[in-house]
Design a protein around this motif. Structure first.
Motif, PDB file in Angstrom:
ATOM      1  N   ALA A  68       1.980   0.306 -11.899  1.00  0.00           N
ATOM      2  CA  ALA A  68       0.666  -0.260 -11.565  1.00  0.00           C
ATOM      3  C   ALA A  68      -0.445   0.472 -12.295  1.00  0.00           C
ATOM      4  N   ALA A  69      -0.328   1.795 -12.392  1.00  0.00           N
ATOM      5  CA  ALA A  69      -1.343   2.580 -13.088  1.00  0.00           C
ATOM      6  C   ALA A  69      -1.292   2.331 -14.592  1.00  0.00           C
ATOM      7  N   ASP A  70      -0.087   2.340 -15.159  1.00  0.00           N
ATOM      8  CA  ASP A  70       0.065   2.190 -16.611  1.00  0.00           C
ATOM      9  C   ASP A  70      -0.396   0.822 -17.105  1.00  0.00           C
ATOM     10  N   THR A  71      -0.219  -0.210 -16.292  1.00  0.00           N
ATOM     11  CA  THR A  71      -0.571  -1.569 -16.717  1.00  0.00           C
ATOM     12  C   THR A  71      -1.927  -2.019 -16.175  1.00  0.00           C
ATOM     13  N   ARG A  72      -2.637  -1.130 -15.497  1.00  0.00           N
ATOM     14  CA  ARG A  72      -3.994  -1.387 -14.981  1.00  0.00           C
ATOM     15  C   ARG A  72      -4.018  -2.649 -14.100  1.00  0.00           C
ATOM     16  N   VAL A  73      -3.118  -2.645 -13.122  1.00  0.00           N
ATOM     17  CA  VAL A  73      -2.943  -3.794 -12.245  1.00  0.00           C
ATOM     18  C   VAL A  73      -4.115  -3.918 -11.273  1.00  0.00           C
ATOM     19  N   ASN A  74      -4.539  -5.159 -11.021  1.00  0.00           N
ATOM     20  CA  ASN A  74      -5.588  -5.440 -10.032  1.00  0.00           C
ATOM     21  C   ASN A  74      -5.021  -5.819  -8.675  1.00  0.00           C
ATOM     22  N   VAL A  75      -3.902  -6.563  -8.687  1.00  0.00           N
ATOM     23  CA  VAL A  75      -3.226  -6.974  -7.451  1.00  0.00           C
ATOM     24  C   VAL A  75      -1.782  -6.517  -7.548  1.00  0.00           C
ATOM     25  N   LEU A  76      -1.349  -5.735  -6.569  1.00  0.00           N
ATOM     26  CA  LEU A  76       0.000  -5.177  -6.537  1.00  0.00           C
ATOM     27  C   LEU A  76       0.724  -5.717  -5.313  1.00  0.00           C
ATOM     28  N   LEU A 116      -6.940  -1.115  -9.336  1.00  0.00           N
ATOM     29  CA  LEU A 116      -6.296  -1.728  -8.173  1.00  0.00           C
ATOM     30  C   LEU A 116      -7.302  -2.005  -7.068  1.00  0.00           C
ATOM     31  N   ARG A 117      -7.335  -3.261  -6.614  1.00  0.00           N
ATOM     32  CA  ARG A 117      -8.235  -3.598  -5.515  1.00  0.00           C
ATOM     33  C   ARG A 117      -7.504  -4.189  -4.310  1.00  0.00           C
ATOM     34  N   THR A 118      -6.295  -4.757  -4.535  1.00  0.00           N
ATOM     35  CA  THR A 118      -5.574  -5.390  -3.435  1.00  0.00           C
ATOM     36  C   THR A 118      -4.090  -5.066  -3.529  1.00  0.00           C
ATOM     37  N   ILE A 119      -3.500  -4.727  -2.385  1.00  0.00           N
ATOM     38  CA  ILE A 119      -2.050  -4.602  -2.256  1.00  0.00           C
ATOM     39  C   ILE A 119      -1.590  -5.689  -1.299  1.00  0.00           C
ATOM     40  N   GLY A 120      -0.700  -6.539  -1.761  1.00  0.00           N
ATOM     41  CA  GLY A 120      -0.099  -7.545  -0.900  1.00  0.00           C
ATOM     42  C   GLY A 120       1.280  -7.081  -0.474  1.00  0.00           C
ATOM     43  N   ALA A 121       1.637  -7.333   0.773  1.00  0.00           N
ATOM     44  CA  ALA A 121       2.954  -6.929   1.272  1.00  0.00           C
ATOM     45  C   ALA A 121       3.544  -8.060   2.089  1.00  0.00           C
ATOM     46  N   THR A 122       4.792  -8.393   1.814  1.00  0.00           N
ATOM     47  CA  THR A 122       5.441  -9.471   2.541  1.00  0.00           C
ATOM     48  C   THR A 122       6.944  -9.238   2.566  1.00  0.00           C
ATOM     49  N   GLY A 123       7.655 -10.098   3.290  1.00  0.00           N
ATOM     50  CA  GLY A 123       9.087  -9.958   3.463  1.00  0.00           C
ATOM     51  C   GLY A 123       9.446  -9.513   4.860  1.00  0.00           C
ATOM     52  N   ALA A 152      -3.977   7.644   1.127  1.00  0.00           N
ATOM     53  CA  ALA A 152      -3.178   8.130   0.010  1.00  0.00           C
ATOM     54  C   ALA A 152      -3.323   7.297  -1.261  1.00  0.00           C
ATOM     55  N   VAL A 153      -3.764   6.045  -1.118  1.00  0.00           N
ATOM     56  CA  VAL A 153      -3.961   5.190  -2.287  1.00  0.00           C
ATOM     57  C   VAL A 153      -5.441   5.048  -2.608  1.00  0.00           C
ATOM     58  N   GLY A 154      -6.247   4.749  -1.591  1.00  0.00           N
ATOM     59  CA  GLY A 154      -7.690   4.654  -1.815  1.00  0.00           C
ATOM     60  C   GLY A 154      -8.365   3.823  -0.748  1.00  0.00           C
ATOM     61  N   GLU A 155      -9.477   4.292  -0.237  1.00  0.00           N
ATOM     62  CA  GLU A 155     -10.130   3.590   0.867  1.00  0.00           C
ATOM     63  C   GLU A 155     -10.718   2.254   0.449  1.00  0.00           C
ATOM     64  N   ARG A 156     -10.968   2.065  -0.857  1.00  0.00           N
ATOM     65  CA  ARG A 156     -11.520   0.782  -1.301  1.00  0.00           C
ATOM     66  C   ARG A 156     -10.434  -0.271  -1.506  1.00  0.00           C
ATOM     67  N   VAL A 157      -9.140   0.140  -1.477  1.00  0.00           N
ATOM     68  CA  VAL A 157      -8.027  -0.775  -1.735  1.00  0.00           C
ATOM     69  C   VAL A 157      -7.672  -1.511  -0.442  1.00  0.00           C
ATOM     70  N   GLN A 158      -7.634  -2.821  -0.516  1.00  0.00           N
ATOM     71  CA  GLN A 158      -7.287  -3.648   0.628  1.00  0.00           C
ATOM     72  C   GLN A 158      -5.779  -3.813   0.711  1.00  0.00           C
ATOM     73  N   LEU A 159      -5.198  -3.487   1.872  1.00  0.00           N
ATOM     74  CA  LEU A 159      -3.787  -3.760   2.130  1.00  0.00           C
ATOM     75  C   LEU A 159      -3.700  -5.055   2.919  1.00  0.00           C
ATOM     76  N   GLY A 160      -3.179  -6.084   2.276  1.00  0.00           N
ATOM     77  CA  GLY A 160      -3.098  -7.399   2.901  1.00  0.00           C
ATOM     78  C   GLY A 160      -1.675  -7.769   3.237  1.00  0.00           C
ATOM     79  N   SER A 161      -1.335  -7.753   4.503  1.00  0.00           N
ATOM     80  CA  SER A 161      -0.021  -8.204   4.954  1.00  0.00           C
ATOM     81  C   SER A 161      -0.003  -9.728   4.920  1.00  0.00           C
ATOM     82  N   VAL A 162       1.072 -10.297   4.353  1.00  0.00           N
ATOM     83  CA  VAL A 162       1.174 -11.745   4.169  1.00  0.00           C
ATOM     84  C   VAL A 162       2.438 -12.252   4.852  1.00  0.00           C
TER      85      VAL A 162
END
Length: 662
Positions: free
Chosen positions: A356-364, A390-397, A411-421
């Motif tokens: 994610a860092a190497d590819t400058r991902v916006n949504v992970l 990175l601004r959004t982390i999506g999690a599902t499954g 641990a990741v960043g307070e501005r990063v949104q963790l979105g459970s889907v």
């Protein structure tokens, strides 16, 4: 008890999200006064014609003629969307390559476990897709024919799919961790014309040569006219010791400059076939349409996840899982898709964060298990890696354990949104999840997704708030399946979703809609725990137990007994070097008593070597429950649908040994 609001939108930290532009757009179309997400969601389910028409226009969907009607028939199943409209998924996925300013930007970035990296520009993607499509046409492949892949998660797979879609044929794929017999139970149902297959794949530092399995699979599908071999592993030609009829190399069909020619098809024309987990019986082939997927994924990715042109999306998945299809649809928005083929934890739990860092991902996109692994390893990706994009982390499954929310913040960043889907293969989409203009509550999904008339019902069909009930969808969605494969009268389709509440989609999850509009997933309704008439979700137990450092993973079931008794064991996989003694058992019980409730305390805590999952990572609660209740192993699960059948066999032996069951 009020749940902590763990993240709030902060305009000072992020650019204006597209969803706000969409609200302005909708208000200008005579819908006056919408301001909040709740305003928008209410309109989206009350006025399906207005909302989905606005999505079509906002994202500039390409069709032969402007639409004249949005929803001609609201029946479920059987809704009729955009009658007369003709479009093509691949035309939308590849249109960014027509812009001179974008043509030489990367469209696909592929990373192998070995570290090998391949970037393909939009211009090159259009060229290769056109070349492969031209070859397919030369083989006589056209609308309605089936093309299948036995492939890892690389650019070859995505290009083969886009080429297939461009000619109006139907795509389906299976990852190579399936043996030929298991892959054939899925792909063979379709009687495909062409098979794309790689020579093998890498996993956890090891190379897996699949040339023999490719030959076996091809021989199980007599309908094939040709096999396209992809030298992905470097194992050598597919036809070495395993002769194949009609074999052609990828490099021989993807090199020329054949112009792309998209076959525009009716809205409900099949695009791809996905499969249920198939833990029992033959996997269901779930058919989705060109129009339904284009419209739904533009809405989901563009509005809920705020994915925009030139953004980058990386969702860890494999070709078995619906998330591969959703991640591929990043191209619809003009975003770059990052593909990774390999173990998410090799050589260590930092791997996906490094990508994610190497590819400058916006949504992970990650599974909850990856988040939990980071938490337990005490990783701090935000301190060690450059995740500034990175601004959004999506999690599902599966439901995201509550402790993962503060871990992402800290641990990741307070501005990063963790979105459970929450969603499913069934609709190739989501039902509930995040939005960039909504807060996130710890352990919860922020809201129903736009256009999804989601409710929680009791057994009598009464809507519930603040109580656990069945997840239902009361109005049609464009991405609901057009049919099941080999289900000519639709009986299996209707029985799966509409047998409990006729005309209303019942998904099979227990959910709670909170008083602030968020959604809590409690697990599958057919695996629900029931203590003295009180329904409990397995996720509530996992939230607590999986947060205990000595426990690597857990599985809980509730088994009704023939004598009327009820046994609720908790099976735990222990961390290395840990022994399950009375002290640890009591600690687990006390954690559940104080952090969940006395009703969540298991009857027994039992150490096991591993927990069985589907190949997409879902714990096999129901098959384990059925084994404990005395059902034979061969009727409980299909070996090819399980990540480790040996693990499930352990539970069968456990049940046969007469360990406590009451």
């Amino acid at each position: 008890m009020t749940t902590e609001q763990i993240w709030r939108p902060n305009p000072a930290q992020t650019q204006r999200p597209q969803i706000l532009d969409f609200i302005d757009f909708a208000n200008q179309r005579s819908v006056q006064g919408m301001v909040s997400y709740d305003d928008l969601w209410r309109w989206s389910v009350d006025d399906l014609d207005g909302f989905w028409g606005a999505v079509w226009d906002f994202f500039d969907v390409i069709a032969d003629e402007p639409y004249t009607e949005v929803l001609a028939d609201r029946s479920m199943p059987g809704a009729t969307w955009f009658p007369g409209a003709r479009l093509n998924y691949a035309e939308h996925a590849l249109r960014a390559g027509l812009k001179d300013t974008r043509a030489d930007e990367p469209a696909i970035i592929t990373i192998k476990e070995s570290g090998e990296r391949t970037e393909i520009t939009w211009r090159e993607l259009r060229r290769q897709a056109g070349s492969v499509a031209g070859w397919l046409r030369a083989q006589g492949v056209g609308q309605g024919d089936r093309v299948v892949g036995y492939l890892p998660n690389t650019h070859h797979t995505l290009i083969a799919f886009l080429a297939t879609a461009s000619v109006g044929a139907i795509w389906s794929a299976c990852a190579q961790d399936y043996a030929a017999e298991g892959a054939a139970t899925k792909l063979g149902q379709l009687e495909p014309t062409v098979l794309f297959a790689a020579d093998g794949y890498l996993w956890n530092g090891q190379a897996f040569d699949r040339r023999g399995q490719v030959a076996d699979l091809a021989n199980r599908m007599p309908s094939l006219r040709a096999v396209v071999g992809i030298d992905d592993l470097g194992a050598g030609a597919l036809n070495g010791q395993h002769p194949l009829t009609g074999l052609v190399a990828w490099d021989d069909i993807a090199w020329d400059d054949t112009a792309l020619d998209f076959v525009r098809v009716a809205f409900d024309t099949p695009l791809w076939v996905l499969y249920s987990s198939g833990t029992t019986g033959i996997p269901k082939g779930i058919v989705h349409s060109h129009g339904g997927v284009v419209l739904d994924h533009l809405r989901l990715l563009g509005l809920q996840l705020d994915l925009r042109p030139s953004d980058r999306l990386f969702w860890y998945t494999n070709t078995n899982w619906v998330m591969w299809n959703l991640a591929s649809s990043a191209l619809l928005t003009g975003a770059t898709v990052v593909l990774y083929d390999g173990s998410p934890l090799h050589p260590g739990p930092r791997r996906l964060w490094e990508i994610a860092a190497d590819t400058r991902v916006n949504v992970l996109g990650l599974s909850p298990g990856i988040l939990l692994a980071g938490l337990k390893a005490d990783l701090r990706p935000g301190d060690k890696l450059n995740l500034s994009s990175l601004r959004t982390i999506g999690a599902t499954g599966a439901p995201v354990p509550a402790p993962c929310f503060p871990w992402v913040r800290d641990a990741v960043g307070e501005r990063v949104q963790l979105g459970s889907v929450s969603g499913g293969t069934d609709v190739a989409s989501g039902f509930a999840g995040p939005a960039p203009n909504l807060p996130v509550w710890e352990g919860e999904l922020s809201a129903p997704i736009l256009g999804v008339a989601l409710e929680s019902w009791d057994d009598d069909g009464t809507p519930l708030t603040g109580e656990v009930g069945e997840m239902v969808i009361t109005a049609p969605m464009p991405s609901m399946p057009v049919k099941f494969w080999n289900d000519p009268d639709g009986e299996r389709y209707r029985d799966t979703y509409f047998s409990m509440f006729p005309g209303v989609w019942r998904h099979g999850d227990w959910i709670t809609i909170t008083d602030h509009g968020s959604v809590i997933i409690s697990g599958r309704s057919d695996a629900t725990l029931n203590r003295q008439g009180v329904r409990l979700g397995s996720a509530d137990i996992y939230d607590v137990v999986d947060g205990i450092p000595e426990v690597a993973e857990s599985l809980v079931i509730g088994a009704e007994q023939p004598d009327g008794g009820y046994w609720m064991p908790l099976f735990v996989v222990l961390a290395d070097g840990v022994e399950l003694d009375d002290r640890l058992r009591e600690r687990i019980r006390e954690e559940l008593r104080t952090k969940a409730s006395p009703r969540h305390i298991p009857d027994d805590v039992i150490a096991v070597p591993a927990v069985p999952h589907t190949r997409t990572g879902k714990k096999l609660e129901v098959p384990v429950k059925r084994l404990i209740q005395g059902h034979p192993l061969e009727r409980v699960a299909n070996p090819d649908a399980v990540d480790s059948f040996e693990t499930l066999t352990y539970f069968a032996r456990f049940a046969e040994a007469g360990d406590p069951v009451g």
